[in-house]
Design a protein around this motif. Structure first.
Motif, short mmCIF file in Angstrom:
data_model
loop_
_atom_site.label_atom_id
_atom_site.label_comp_id
_atom_site.label_asym_id
_atom_site.label_seq_id
_atom_site.Cartn_x
_atom_site.Cartn_y
_atom_site.Cartn_z
N TYR A 286 0.98 -0.97 -0.03
CA TYR A 286 -0.23 0.04 -0.10
C TYR A 286 0.92 1.19 0.15
O TYR A 286 0.46 2.27 -0.67
N ILE A 287 1.98 1.19 0.82
CA ILE A 287 2.91 2.32 0.77
C ILE A 287 3.31 2.67 -0.40
O ILE A 287 3.42 3.91 -1.19
N VAL B 279 -6.75 11.53 -5.26
CA VAL B 279 -6.95 11.91 -3.86
C VAL B 279 -8.07 10.98 -3.42
O VAL B 279 -7.79 10.64 -2.01
N ALA B 280 -9.12 10.71 -4.03
CA ALA B 280 -10.06 9.66 -3.51
C ALA B 280 -9.39 8.27 -3.04
O ALA B 280 -9.57 7.81 -2.00
N ARG B 281 -8.25 7.92 -3.87
CA ARG B 281 -7.54 6.46 -3.70
C ARG B 281 -6.86 6.64 -2.53
O ARG B 281 -6.38 5.91 -1.63
N LEU B 282 -6.04 8.11 -2.46
CA LEU B 282 -5.13 8.05 -1.23
C LEU B 282 -5.89 8.17 -0.03
O LEU B 282 -5.55 7.61 1.11
N GLU B 283 -6.94 8.61 0.17
CA GLU B 283 -8.02 8.51 1.32
C GLU B 283 -8.28 7.28 1.56
O GLU B 283 -8.30 6.55 2.81
N GLU B 284 -8.66 6.35 0.55
CA GLU B 284 -8.81 4.84 0.79
C GLU B 284 -7.60 4.00 1.47
O GLU B 284 -7.84 3.22 2.16
N LEU B 285 -6.35 4.42 0.82
CA LEU B 285 -5.35 3.82 1.32
C LEU B 285 -4.88 4.08 2.91
O LEU B 285 -4.13 3.61 3.65
N GLU B 286 -5.25 5.35 3.08
CA GLU B 286 -4.67 5.98 4.46
C GLU B 286 -4.74 5.01 5.60
O GLU B 286 -4.19 4.92 6.38
N GLY C 186 6.80 8.62 4.92
CA GLY C 186 5.92 9.76 4.30
C GLY C 186 5.70 11.00 4.68
O GLY C 186 4.67 11.80 4.63
N TYR C 187 6.73 11.48 5.40
CA TYR C 187 6.87 12.98 6.11
C TYR C 187 6.90 13.95 5.05
O TYR C 187 6.44 15.02 5.29
#
Length: 817
Positions: A101-102, A129-136, A229-230
């Motif tokens: 996922y990273i 952005v939507a996929r990044l929110e799912e991965l969070e 991810g900083y």
């Protein structure tokens, strides 16, 4: 016998609501473990955030890392290094599990230009952005970790984050003090701010924010957003390297005699105190004193849980009274306490302490904190050990014949002790079920077990209930087996069936391991002055006692349920079985035991066993034999053992051999060595070619006596303190009464009662105030009421209302009311 080393407690988080019931804010994210060996103790608390996955991983990895190479940890020169390794290894594992996922997140972020702000990205790159929110949630999460190791005379503490390890010790004047061994890794830590400043971050800005980007901790396990991810976090993106790290702080101290206990806690514990009492400067000291107070009222093992419940109630009370926004919620709280004074004691030392503890303590004035704490900690009544089976080979190393099928439990309460050993056959499933069912049955209604008239009945019930549960779980397969067997005529022999009915026989073979299996069970209960033993099968319960001349003797309280037992043979003969044939075979069909839990083939399925099918009823039963005995002064130990223990001795040990060991574990290890030596010496002996699992649970009657003596001593010391305090208060009350009487006499002697000097009134009111303060301190309700009534009567009878100015008497009247 070893005193309990650890006390454990945990309380779930909560969010308060003014007009509704308080509810948890999220699932408990605190996870912990303890390891308690003879020469090595360790514990850890991991406080998760954004879920408990990181904390669960940390606890499992660190515990496995320690237990996998315990001998290496016992070397002083490597503990510090290994502590660092295990925490950093956990951090690596965390990111390895989330690598997929990273990598996807990095690939998506590479599509979005760095100069695009967050609010712009959602408009320009909505899918990304939507996929990044799912991965969070799949990437985020982390935990603190504080690990403590006691090895030899040294204490090692390693931590990341703000979970704490604190030593509580006693000063020479008897006061309790605390010493924090862990380091709080947050932006209040000056050393951490200096490290972050070298990476290009502004320390003042961090202090104002009170956190490192999205996280409170500067060091932790996990936490992708302050490590790998900083760059995607605005306030951290300009740092020259990852601000968050997993390198732990490690502290090593020599264990001092003044050390009482080590407290390992999640931040929810001390932050709850700081939120409810903002002026508190040392929350750890408050926890230490509350814990000590709970030890005074209860046993050591439950004191941590009681302390946390006390703290939770205190925090909620503060919210209800003040409505402080800081205290509107409370985090998970976990507290582990290690007792430095939990040492193994020799038998001679135990007997001496048991006989003269109170008098010796009084003679040397042992009423300080250390003396009280050592004597309040419950002495462990049980010693347990188990050794796996083995098969010897002439030209190869011995190997295990099958997985260990022995299972046991112990219950050690102040007024109630119980233990059981269950020896499984054809797998450990029946033994595991028996241990769980019997233990749950006891714990579910412990108060009922404390009644003498019901223990015998309940012992029978719990064993027979286990047998019923066993068959209920296998009912589906048993019914299928019966259905198949009905297709095969009874007069067809086994060897013929495989030819005539191959499919049916093949399915029966598949069903066999799903149905078969069983176990013996021996259960012992010590309640009051009585010892109860119930058993099925050939696991034994034996009392060891001392004769008047000092010799050790044994008394078997269990019954061996096998075909050597004359009473069992008579019972089987009534069912139509030939006792002589059973004795020659040495078993009841496929089983050695005539009574057991499970064992379908000698109970419900006996008709399919050639040698048993003509019996008029099931030869195998689950009704236990029960023996009840009054506990005598001469009793030393109760030993519960699987048949592997005594059969190993019967096969190999000569009459005059002895293991010379004290603990159950060492006894079994030495017994295993004797058995292996016998095989090497007598290789032709069939009795020595293999050895069954061996489990030994030993209950010490001496330890229970010591526990009672400890409780009596603690009660006497506490009573002594209360009496001394009470007498001191009575002396103050007497002095106050004397002052009041003199003031009253002075008032009567005045020639003009309408003009009373102010000093006289002040003396009188001060005496009353002192009197009622003392009375309220000791709070004997009757004395308070009678004294109030007496002085009300004196005033009414001897003076008119104009004598006392209302401005002076108001406080006294309020106290009286």
């Amino acid at each position: 016998m070893r005193t309990a080393c650890f006390s454990e407690g945990t309380v779930e988080n909560v969010r308060y609501h003014r007009d509704a019931a308080s509810i948890p804010n999220h699932k408990n994210e605190d996870v912990y473990f303890v390891i308690d060996k003879e020469r090595f103790q360790a514990c850890a608390v991991c406080d998760g955030h954004d879920g408990a996955s990181a904390a669960n991983l940390a606890v499992k990895t660190i515990k496995d890392y320690i237990t996998s190479d315990l001998e290496r940890w016992l070397q002083d020169d490597c503990v510090e290094t290994k502590l660092k390794e295990c925490i950093m290894l956990t951090n690596i594992k965390f990111f390895e599990q989330r690598r997929k996922y990273i990598e996807e997140k990095r690939h998506i972020e590479a599509k979005i230009p760095r100069d695009v702000k967050s609010y712009q990205a959602s408009q320009l790159y909505p899918c990304e952005v939507a996929r990044l929110e799912e991965l969070e949630p799949l990437i985020s999460g982390g935990c603190t970790a504080v690990v403590a190791v006691v090895c030899g005379n040294k204490l090692y503490v390693a931590n990341v984050g703000d979970s704490r390890a604190v030593v509580v010790y006693q000063t020479p004047n008897g006061a309790l003090e605390t010493l924090q061994l862990s380091t709080d890794h947050d932006v209040k830590n000056e050393d951490e701010l200096k490290r972050l400043e070298k990476l290009g971050l502004d320390p003042d800005e961090l202090k104002r924010a009170g956190r490192l980007g999205p996280q409170e901790n500067t060091r932790s396990i996990g936490d992708y957003n302050i490590k790998e991810g900083y760059r995607s976090v605005d306030v951290l993106s300009h740092a020259s390297g990852p601000p968050g790290i997993a390198e732990p702080s490690v502290n090593t101290v020599d264990i001092d005699k003044s050390f009482l206990y080590l407290m390992v806690m999640s931040d929810g514990v001390y932050k709850s105190i700081e939120a409810a009492v903002p002026q508190t400067t040392d929350a750890s000291s408050v926890v230490a004193k509350w814990f000590y107070g709970n030890c005074a009222q209860n046993d050591f093992v439950s004191a941590s849980q009681r302390t946390l419940k006390h703290l939770a109630q205190f925090h909620e009370k503060h919210f209800n009274e003040n409505g402080n926004s800081i205290a509107c919620k409370r985090d998970d709280m976990t507290l582990l306490v290690y007792n430095f004074h939990a040492k193994a004691r020799a038998p001679e030392d135990r007997q001496q302490r048991s006989a003269s503890k109170y008098m010796r303590a009084k003679s040397v004035g042992q009423t300080g904190v250390v003396g009280d704490m050592v004597d309040r900690f419950s002495t462990s009544c049980f010693s347990e050990g188990t050794v796996e089976n083995v098969r010897y080979h002439r030209d190869a190393a011995p190997v295990s014949d099958h997985k260990n099928e022995d299972v046991y439990f112990v219950i050690d309460k102040e007024r109630f002790q119980a233990c059981a050993v269950c020896d499984g056959h054809d797998g450990a499933s029946a033994a595991k079920l028996a241990v769980k069912t019997i233990k749950d049955y006891i714990n579910s209604d412990l108060e009922r077990w404390l009644q003498d008239d019901c223990v015998e009945t309940k012992l029978k019930e719990c064993i027979m209930l286990t047998d019923i549960t066993f068959f209920e779980q296998r009912h589906k397969y048993i019914e299928e087996k019966r259905h198949i067997e009905a297709k095969i005529p009874h007069d067809v022999k086994s060897y013929q069936a495989s030819q005539l009915y191959p499919c049916e026989v093949a399915r029966l073979e598949e069903l066999e391991p799903l149905i078969s299996g069983g176990c013996t069970a021996v259960v012992a209960v010590v309640c009051g002055n009585k010892l109860y033993v119930a058993n099925v099968g050939d696991s034994r319960a034996v009392v060891v006692y001392q004769t008047p001349n000092g010799a050790l003797e044994t008394l078997q309280l269990s019954t061996d349920h096998d075909v050597k037992n004359v009473d069992e043979l008579k019972r089987l003969e009534k069912l139509g079985l030939d006792p002589e044939e059973l004795k020659r075979a040495g078993r009841l069909g496929p089983q050695e035991n005539t009574r057991s839990i499970g064992d379908y083939n000698i109970k419900r399925g006996y008709k399919s066993v050639d040698v048993l099918r003509h019996a008029s009823g099931p030869p195998g039963i689950a009704e236990p034999s029960i023996n009840i005995l009054d506990v005598e002064e001469s009793f030393l130990y109760l030993m519960l053992m699987s048949d592997g223990v005594y059969k190993c001795i019967e096969a190999t040990v000569e009459e005059d051999q002895t293991t010379g060991a004290f603990s159950a574990v060492e006894t079994l290890k030495q017994l295993a060595k004797i058995h292996e030596k016998a095989f090497n010496t007598h290789r032709n002996s069939t009795a020595c070619r293999k050895r069954d699992d061996m489990t030994l649970v030993v209950y010490s009657f001496c330890a229970k006596k010591e526990r009672i003596n400890s409780m009596v001593y603690t009660a006497l010391v506490t009573l002594d303190k209360h009496v001394s305090n009470f007498l001191s208060k009575l002396t103050n009350i007497t002095n106050s009464l004397t002052c009041i009487i003199r003031s009253l006499e002075n008032l009567e002697a005045l020639p003009q009662p309408d003009h009373i000097p102010t000093t006289t009134w002040e003396t009188l009111v001060l005496s009353f105030s002192t009197l009622f303060n003392d009375l309220n301190t000791i709070k004997p309700e009757l004395l308070l009421d009678l004294t109030t009534l007496a002085f009300s009567f004196i005033f009414k009878e001897r003076f008119n209302s104009c004598f006392y100015p209302s401005s002076l008497l108001e406080p006294t009247v309020e106290v009286i009311e």
